[in-house]
Design an enzyme around this catalytic site. Sequence first.
Site, PDB file in Angstrom:
ATOM      1  N   ARG A 165       0.856  -1.122  -0.141  1.00 50.21           N
ATOM      2  CA  ARG A 165      -0.675   0.147   0.289  1.00 50.21           C
ATOM      3  C   ARG A 165       1.073   1.073   0.056  1.00 50.21           C
ATOM      4  NH1 ARG A 165      -3.166  -3.373  -0.300  1.00 50.21           N
ATOM      5  NH2 ARG A 165      -5.156  -3.578   0.461  1.00 50.21           N
ATOM      6  N   SER A 236     -10.769  -1.017   4.050  1.00 56.31           N
ATOM      7  CA  SER A 236      -9.836  -1.015   4.836  1.00 56.31           C
ATOM      8  C   SER A 236      -9.369   0.003   5.494  1.00 56.31           C
ATOM      9  CB  SER A 236      -8.879  -1.483   4.590  1.00 56.31           C
ATOM     10  OG  SER A 236      -9.146  -2.876   4.267  1.00 56.31           O
ATOM     11  N   GLU A 332      -4.609   3.330   6.359  1.00 56.64           N
ATOM     12  CA  GLU A 332      -4.191   2.547   5.117  1.00 56.64           C
ATOM     13  C   GLU A 332      -5.226   4.578   4.943  1.00 56.64           C
ATOM     14  OE1 GLU A 332      -6.040  -0.275   3.233  1.00 56.64           O
ATOM     15  OE2 GLU A 332      -6.025   0.358   1.468  1.00 56.64           O
TER      16      GLU A 332
HETATM   17  N1  EPU Z   1     -10.304 -11.506  10.749  1.00 57.88           N
HETATM   18  C1  EPU Z   1     -11.462 -11.781  11.805  1.00 57.88           C
HETATM   19  N2  EPU Z   1     -12.367 -11.189  12.066  1.00 57.88           N
HETATM   20  C2  EPU Z   1     -12.483  -9.771  11.543  1.00 57.88           C
HETATM   21  C3  EPU Z   1     -11.855  -9.314  10.032  1.00 57.88           C
HETATM   22  C4  EPU Z   1     -11.101 -10.268   9.413  1.00 57.88           C
HETATM   23  O1  EPU Z   1     -11.127 -12.740  12.735  1.00 57.88           O
HETATM   24  O2  EPU Z   1     -12.888  -8.979  11.220  1.00 57.88           O
HETATM   25  C5  EPU Z   1      -9.604 -12.000  10.481  1.00 57.88           C
HETATM   26  C6  EPU Z   1      -9.652 -13.397   9.464  1.00 57.88           C
HETATM   27  O3  EPU Z   1     -10.630 -14.264   9.648  1.00 57.88           O
HETATM   28  C7  EPU Z   1      -8.832 -13.646   8.633  1.00 57.88           C
HETATM   29  C8  EPU Z   1      -8.315 -12.388   8.353  1.00 57.88           C
HETATM   30  O4  EPU Z   1      -8.080 -11.553   9.404  1.00 57.88           O
HETATM   31  O5  EPU Z   1      -7.919 -14.900   8.932  1.00 57.88           O
HETATM   32  C9  EPU Z   1      -7.528 -11.987   7.394  1.00 57.88           C
HETATM   33  O6  EPU Z   1      -8.438 -10.714   7.044  1.00 57.88           O
HETATM   34  P1  EPU Z   1      -9.234 -10.818   5.511  1.00 57.88           P
HETATM   35  O7  EPU Z   1      -8.126 -11.762   4.551  1.00 57.88           O
HETATM   36  O8  EPU Z   1     -10.407 -10.636   4.798  1.00 57.88           O
HETATM   37  O9  EPU Z   1      -8.734  -9.710   5.102  1.00 57.88           O
HETATM   38  P2  EPU Z   1      -7.788  -8.384   4.789  1.00 57.88           P
HETATM   39  O10 EPU Z   1      -6.040  -8.622   5.684  1.00 57.88           O
HETATM   40  O11 EPU Z   1      -8.410  -8.144   6.377  1.00 57.88           O
HETATM   41  C10 EPU Z   1      -6.947  -8.285   2.715  1.00 57.88           C
HETATM   42  C11 EPU Z   1      -7.060  -6.270   2.182  1.00 57.88           C
HETATM   43  C12 EPU Z   1      -7.552  -5.414   1.736  1.00 57.88           C
HETATM   44  C13 EPU Z   1      -8.184  -7.445   0.687  1.00 57.88           C
HETATM   45  C14 EPU Z   1      -7.905  -8.049   1.804  1.00 57.88           C
HETATM   46  C15 EPU Z   1      -7.927  -9.326   0.289  1.00 57.88           C
HETATM   47  C16 EPU Z   1      -5.147  -4.340   3.665  1.00 57.88           C
HETATM   48  C17 EPU Z   1      -5.215  -3.460   5.030  1.00 57.88           C
HETATM   49  N3  EPU Z   1      -6.162  -5.024   3.337  1.00 57.88           N
HETATM   50  O12 EPU Z   1      -7.956  -7.810   4.062  1.00 57.88           O
HETATM   51  O13 EPU Z   1      -8.468  -4.665   1.412  1.00 57.88           O
HETATM   52  O14 EPU Z   1      -9.470  -6.599   0.520  1.00 57.88           O
HETATM   53  O15 EPU Z   1      -7.199  -8.506   2.009  1.00 57.88           O
HETATM   54  O16 EPU Z   1      -7.009  -9.030  -0.105  1.00 57.88           O
HETATM   55  O17 EPU Z   1      -4.533  -5.138   3.099  1.00 57.88           O
HETATM   56  C18 EPU Z   1      -8.667  -2.826   1.032  1.00 57.88           C
HETATM   57  O18 EPU Z   1      -7.803  -1.918   1.115  1.00 57.88           O
HETATM   58  O19 EPU Z   1      -9.801  -1.476   1.221  1.00 57.88           O
HETATM   59  C19 EPU Z   1      -9.141  -4.061   0.907  1.00 57.88           C
HETATM   60  C20 EPU Z   1     -10.175  -4.573   1.348  1.00 57.88           C
END
Ligand code: EPU
Length: 337
Positions: A165, A236, A332
Site C-alpha cells: 500500500r 480497509s 490506510e
Molecule cells: N479477521 C477477523 N475478524 C475480522 C476481520 C478479519 O478475525 O473482523 C481475520 C480473518 O478471519 C482472516 C484475517 O483476519 O483470518 C484476514 O482477513 P481478510 O482475509 O478478510 O483480509 P484483510 O487482511 O482483512 C486485506 C486487504 C483488503 C483485501 C483483502 C483480501 C489490507 C489493509 N486489506 O484485508 O483490502 O481486500 O486483504 O486480499 O491489506 C482495502 O484495502 O480497502 C481492502 C479491502
Amino acid sequence: MRIEENYFIQALHTFRMPVYARWFVEYDQVDDLVSLLHSDLLKHHPFLPMGGGSNLLFVHEHYNGVLLHSAIRTVDLLSETDSEVLVKVGAGVVWDDFVARCVAQGWGGAENLSYIPGEVGASAVQNIGAYGVEVKDIIAEVETLEIATGQPRVFQNAECEYGYRSSIFKHALKGKYIVTAVTYRLQKHPLLHLDYGNLRNSLSGDHITIADVRRAVIDIRRSKLPEPDEYGSAGSFFMNPVIPVEQYEQLKVRFPDMPHYVVDEAHVKVPAGWLIDRCGWKGKEEGGAAVYEKQCLVLINKHNARPDDVVRLAEKIKRSVQETYGITINPEVNYIG
Ligand code: EPU
C-alpha cells in the site's frame, strides 16, 4: 474544465459524510492541468488531487482548499504481441471499469483486483492490492506532471518504489507529482493467482478463466465489505501491521490462534481486522460511526456520521490494539485536514 465554489462533496467521497470543499476543479486534458498548476488558484491555496474519494477521510466538515479531480478517461492500446498488451489508461477512469474491460478482452493480470473502488490514478499511488495481487505487478509506467513546474515526467515501475500500500508518491515525492495516466502490462495467457485465503475454494472445475476469478472475487468482496449504497466507508481503514518475528512468537503464546503471513525472514504481517475483532470492537459505535459487523477492518458511516465521529472511533481502536497487543496500527486511509 469545471470549477465549483463551496461545493458539497458528500457524493464525491465514499464515506459519504457531509463535507464542503472551498473549490472543486475537474479537468479532462493534461494541458488544462498544466494551466491550473500555473494559476493563482493553485499557487495560493492548498490543494488535493483526488480520485474516487475511496481512501480519504476529511477530518473537518469544511475543506479549505482546492479538490482537483481528473476526468481524463482515455484508454489506448499502445502495443500488442502474441503474449501481452500494453494499455495506457487516463487517471480518471474508474478502476473497476478498466478491470471489467480487461477481463472482457481476455487480458489477464487485473482480475484479482476486481471491484476495488476508486480510479486509475490512485491505483498507482496507493498500490492497491487484494487476493495475492498488487497493482504494481501489472504497472509498466506512470505518467505524471510535476506540481512545481507543470513539466511531464514518466516513472518506470522500478522508480515508483512500490511496497505494501505504498509508493514513492506517498513518501519521498508526496505532494510533488500528479498522476495523469498509467500504462499497464496485461497477459493474453495469464497465470491465475488463486492461493489467497478462500479464493480457490470458491472456484470449481478444471478450466478456470479470468472471468471466473473476477466473479469469485466480487462475490467474496460483496460478502465481507459494505456495498456503497448500504453504508459509506473507505474499505480497509487500517493497514495490516508488520511486526518482528520475535514479537509474533511472544504474542503467539498468549494468542495461539492469531493469524499471520510471512513477509520475510525477520517479519510477519498480522491482520488488523483480527486484532480489532479480538479486542471486542465488532459492531461498536461512536456517534454515527461504527465498526462493520462483517469485517472489523472497515469503519462505516452508520447513521449520519460526522468526520469527528470516525476520527474518535479510529483513535480508540488504535489505543485499544496498542494496549492489548503492544502493536501500533496505522490508517490506510489518508486523513485530509
Ligand atoms: N479477521 C477477523 N475478524 C475480522 C476481520 C478479519 O478475525 O473482523 C481475520 C480473518 O478471519 C482472516 C484475517 O483476519 O483470518 C484476514 O482477513 P481478510 O482475509 O478478510 O483480509 P484483510 O487482511 O482483512 C486485506 C486487504 C483488503 C483485501 C483483502 C483480501 C489490507 C489493509 N486489506 O484485508 O483490502 O481486500 O486483504 O486480499 O491489506 C482495502 O484495502 O480497502 C481492502 C479491502
